[in-house]
Design an enzyme around this catalytic site. Structure first.
Site, mmCIF file in Angstrom:
data_model
loop_
_atom_site.group_PDB
_atom_site.id
_atom_site.type_symbol
_atom_site.label_atom_id
_atom_site.label_comp_id
_atom_site.label_asym_id
_atom_site.label_seq_id
_atom_site.Cartn_x
_atom_site.Cartn_y
_atom_site.Cartn_z
ATOM 1 C CG HIS A 1 -1.874 -1.150 1.268
ATOM 2 N ND1 HIS A 1 -2.987 -1.207 0.459
ATOM 3 C CD2 HIS A 1 -1.864 -2.293 1.999
ATOM 4 C CE1 HIS A 1 -3.644 -2.337 0.702
ATOM 5 N NE2 HIS A 1 -2.979 -3.018 1.624
ATOM 6 C CB ALA B 1 6.668 -18.079 -19.626
ATOM 7 C CE LYS C 1 16.508 -9.331 -4.287
ATOM 8 N NZ LYS C 1 17.669 -10.138 -3.854
ATOM 9 N NE ARG D 1 17.053 -18.319 -8.386
ATOM 10 C CZ ARG D 1 17.355 -19.495 -7.857
ATOM 11 N NH1 ARG D 1 18.497 -20.063 -8.139
ATOM 12 N NH2 ARG D 1 16.490 -20.108 -7.078
#
Length: 221
Positions: A111, A146, A152, A166
């Site tokens: 939020h 996919a 990150k 990764r």
């Protein structure tokens, strides 16, 4: 507006080998419809028209199965292939020549206020069902496999797969993302663990096996 529509149609012809005609694209491509709806809603959103931009986005969602918040910034030649289940959040930013497949989410992680959705650079490909979450950046020419979950930042020219995502290639392959050729990091780690276990078992077995020592040869009288 007409030049934008023409460019969008040309993009679909370039990206989708199944496209047969302009009429087919206009009538049968939900990604095409969703982007046109979004262009109108986005303009109204930044003109500070209340409610109506969100209403247009919900009509688009009902008709196409694609939800794009009117606040999202989308560059040129953006293509949504098939598109059902695609969700693009309010503060998402998408560069030029980006391709995403069905089931992709460009979402937030909570939020938090402010910039809470991803930024995609130019020439990015997001594979089927991938989730890119949070105010992170996916660099130019990068590709997301996919089903991946990316939380990150991704450098330019990278290929990302897995949960969590990764980097498996620092320089992404040219052209369309070939999901069948992407490496599987989890499978690679399991294979390495199995090899290490086999080596350790062999070492233990060697240590447990009695070592034969040659007895001294007696003298004959």
């Amino acid at each position: 507006m007409f030049s934008t529509i023409r460019e969008q149609i040309d993009t679909i012809f370039r990206e989708d080998p199944a496209a047969r005609s302009v009429v087919e694209i206009i009538l049968c491509y939900p990604g095409f419809h969703a982007i046109l709806f979004h262009r109108v809603a986005h303009w109204l959103y930044h003109a500070n028209v209340p409610v109506f931009p969100r209403f247009i986005s919900q009509v688009s969602r009902f008709l196409t199965g694609i939800e794009i918040h009117p606040g999202a910034k989308i560059g040129r030649r953006f293509f949504i292939d098939h598109g059902m289940g695609v969700v693009i959040g309010e503060t998402a930013e998408i560069g030029d020549d980006v391709l995403i497949y069905q089931g992709v989410t460009l979402g937030g992680t909570g939020h938090e206020k402010g910039k809470r959705h991803p930024t995609l650079g130019n020439n990015v490909v997001i594979g089927t069902g991938a989730k890119v979450l949070g105010g992170i950046r996916v660099g130019n020419n990068s590709k997301i496999g996919a089903g991946s979950v990316v939380v990150k930042p991704v450098p330019d020219n990278s290929t990302v797969v897995g949960i969590p995502g990764r980097i498996v290639h620092q320089k992404a392959p040219e052209g369309v993302l070939d999901h069948g050729l992407l490496p599987d990091p989890e499978a690679q780690e399991i294979a390495e663990l199995q090899l290490r276990v086999a080596q350790l078992e062999a070492e233990i077995e060697r240590l447990r096996t009695p070592q034969l020592v040659d007895a001294p040869v007696g003298r004959t009288l």
